[in-house]
Design an enzyme around this catalytic site. Structure first.
Site, short mmCIF file in Angstrom:
data_model
loop_
_atom_site.label_atom_id
_atom_site.label_comp_id
_atom_site.label_asym_id
_atom_site.label_seq_id
_atom_site.Cartn_x
_atom_site.Cartn_y
_atom_site.Cartn_z
N TYR A 53 -4.41 -15.19 -2.63
CA TYR A 53 -5.04 -14.15 -3.26
C TYR A 53 -6.66 -14.47 -2.95
CZ TYR A 53 -0.95 -12.40 -5.22
OH TYR A 53 0.37 -11.65 -5.47
N ARG A 56 -7.07 -12.49 0.17
CA ARG A 56 -7.16 -10.97 -0.27
C ARG A 56 -8.38 -10.52 -0.93
NH1 ARG A 56 -1.69 -8.99 -2.52
NH2 ARG A 56 -2.86 -6.76 -1.98
N ASN A 89 -2.46 -0.78 -6.52
CA ASN A 89 -3.46 -1.53 -5.55
C ASN A 89 -4.27 -2.66 -6.50
OD1 ASN A 89 -2.17 0.00 -3.40
ND2 ASN A 89 -4.27 1.14 -3.51
N ASP A 91 -6.84 -3.95 -5.09
CA ASP A 91 -8.27 -3.99 -4.58
C ASP A 91 -9.24 -3.22 -5.43
OD1 ASP A 91 -7.11 -1.80 -2.30
OD2 ASP A 91 -8.43 -1.02 -3.66
N HIS A 106 -0.62 -3.14 -11.38
CA HIS A 106 -0.15 -4.52 -11.06
C HIS A 106 -1.25 -5.46 -11.06
CE1 HIS A 106 3.07 -2.28 -8.33
NE2 HIS A 106 3.33 -2.40 -9.72
N ASN A 198 1.49 11.16 2.35
CA ASN A 198 1.80 9.94 3.12
C ASN A 198 1.94 10.51 4.80
OD1 ASN A 198 3.39 7.53 3.96
ND2 ASN A 198 3.96 7.40 1.82
N LEU A 199 2.02 9.20 5.55
CA LEU A 199 2.24 9.43 6.82
C LEU A 199 3.56 9.99 7.34
CD1 LEU A 199 0.47 6.08 8.24
CD2 LEU A 199 -0.60 8.49 8.18
N GLU A 200 4.46 9.69 6.31
CA GLU A 200 5.91 10.02 6.46
C GLU A 200 6.51 10.28 5.11
OE1 GLU A 200 7.01 6.31 8.57
OE2 GLU A 200 7.22 5.28 6.63
N1 APR Z 1 -2.54 7.67 4.69
C1 APR Z 1 -1.49 7.84 4.10
N2 APR Z 1 -0.32 6.86 3.72
C2 APR Z 1 -0.38 5.79 4.66
C3 APR Z 1 -1.42 5.43 5.33
C4 APR Z 1 -2.41 6.32 5.41
N3 APR Z 1 -3.48 6.17 6.23
N4 APR Z 1 -1.31 4.07 6.07
C5 APR Z 1 -0.02 3.86 5.41
N5 APR Z 1 0.44 4.73 4.51
C6 APR Z 1 1.72 4.71 3.70
C7 APR Z 1 2.87 4.24 4.31
O1 APR Z 1 3.59 5.41 5.23
C8 APR Z 1 3.76 3.77 3.26
O2 APR Z 1 4.81 4.64 2.95
O3 APR Z 1 1.54 3.76 2.82
C9 APR Z 1 2.52 3.27 2.27
C10 APR Z 1 2.53 1.95 2.07
O4 APR Z 1 3.61 1.41 1.34
P1 APR Z 1 3.76 -0.38 1.11
O5 APR Z 1 3.16 -1.00 2.21
O6 APR Z 1 5.25 -0.41 0.57
O7 APR Z 1 2.70 -0.40 -0.07
P2 APR Z 1 3.14 0.14 -1.83
O8 APR Z 1 4.09 1.30 -1.77
O9 APR Z 1 1.69 0.14 -2.44
O10 APR Z 1 3.78 -1.20 -2.11
C11 APR Z 1 4.04 -1.13 -3.63
O11 APR Z 1 4.95 -3.34 -3.69
O12 APR Z 1 4.70 -5.56 -2.74
C12 APR Z 1 4.46 -4.96 -3.96
O13 APR Z 1 3.13 -5.10 -5.84
C13 APR Z 1 3.05 -4.47 -4.14
O14 APR Z 1 1.78 -2.96 -5.27
C14 APR Z 1 2.71 -3.23 -4.26
C15 APR Z 1 4.08 -2.33 -4.39
#
Ligand code: APR
Length: 230
Positions: A53, A56, A89, A91, A106, A198-200
């Site tokens: 941490y 980060r 997040n 941050d 979180h 989202n991207l997908e």
């Molecule tokens: N614009 C939009 N979406 C994006 C971008 C972007 N530029 N870049 C990535 N993504 C999307 C990805 O497609 C994915 O669906 O962001 C998502 C990130 O997913 P994760 O990495 O799983 O992050 P998150 O969903 O925040 O994780 C949830 O899991 O590990 C725990 O506590 C941690 O808060 C976190 C939680």
């Protein structure tokens, strides 16, 4: 006026340069979750966890909010109704982007927590295992991060916001972690219009009424412009 509730995940900070968790080269590809994001991992090796941490926290201080963070701050400032940002997040890019009503379900890299008495205080940039708690003096300081298996913060307030949302938008989250992944179902039950940015498609993508596919810096900015020009 419409109440807008936003959920954000690591994807909203990706274009600022912070790694997401589940991308191929993401944080969970570099570190074992059970070692750095569980209470058991902290007991087993507090230095590994505190250093994870610290890294980060240091990286978050070197990056800037992006257009998506700023668009949400503009929405909060100019929309007549309530705008709430619930973020997974840790941050502080939403705050640095100008948002004020931000709920860190979180926890936050900016916070420290006492594992002995639950006191919370602003974290030093660099924490060390065994740092004393300023309240009870126990050598029990830990990052104020909600680890797997722990209860997210403000759950009652979060569900009250979802129950009264007219619009629910989820930005940059993969829908893999509950309770956040279940928020879209709560918002739909409240009759909210739901959008996924989202991207997908995420794991819960099929539950959203509308999808805005592409980088959040573009899709969120376009959406906020539309909302504020109505
Ligand atoms: N614009 C939009 N979406 C994006 C971008 C972007 N530029 N870049 C990535 N993504 C999307 C990805 O497609 C994915 O669906 O962001 C998502 C990130 O997913 P994760 O990495 O799983 O992050 P998150 O969903 O925040 O994780 C949830 O899991 O590990 C725990 O506590 C941690 O808060 C976190 C939680």
């Amino acid at each position: 006026m419409h109440k807008i509730v936003i959920l954000t995940g690591a994807g909203i900070s990706a274009e600022s340069g912070l790694e997401t968790f589940r991308a191929e080269d993401g944080l969970w590809a570099q570190h074992r979750v059970e070692d750095v994001a569980t209470p058991e991992g902290f007991v087993r090796d507090p230095k590994l966890v505190v250093d994870f941490y610290n890294a980060r926290r240091a990286q978050a201080a070197t990056v800037e909010p992006n257009a998506a963070h700023r668009a949400l701050a503009r929405l909060e400032a100019e929309h007549k109704g309530e705008v709430i940002v619930i973020t997974q997040n840790v941050d502080d890019l939403h705050e640095r982007g100008g948002s004020r009503a931000v709920m860190h379900m979180h926890g936050s890299l900016k916070g420290a927590l006492c594992a002995a008495c639950d006191h919370r205080w602003p974290a030093a940039m660099v924490m060390a295992p065994g740092d004393p708690c300023p309240s009870c003096a126990a050598p029990a300081a830990r990052p104020d991060i909600v680890w797997f298996g722990e209860m997210p913060y403000d759950m009652d307030a979060l569900f009250d916001h979802l129950a009264s949302a007219d619009i629910f938008g989820a930005i940059g989250t993969s829908g893999n972690v509950y309770p956040a992944a279940g928020f879209v179902a709560e918002a739909r039950r409240a009759g909210a219009h739901t959008l996924e940015f989202n991207l997908e498609r995420s794991s819960v993508g099929s539950q959203f009424a509308e999808h805005r596919t592409g980088p959040a810096s573009q899709t969120v900015t376009t959406w906020v412009d539309e909302l504020l020009s109505r």
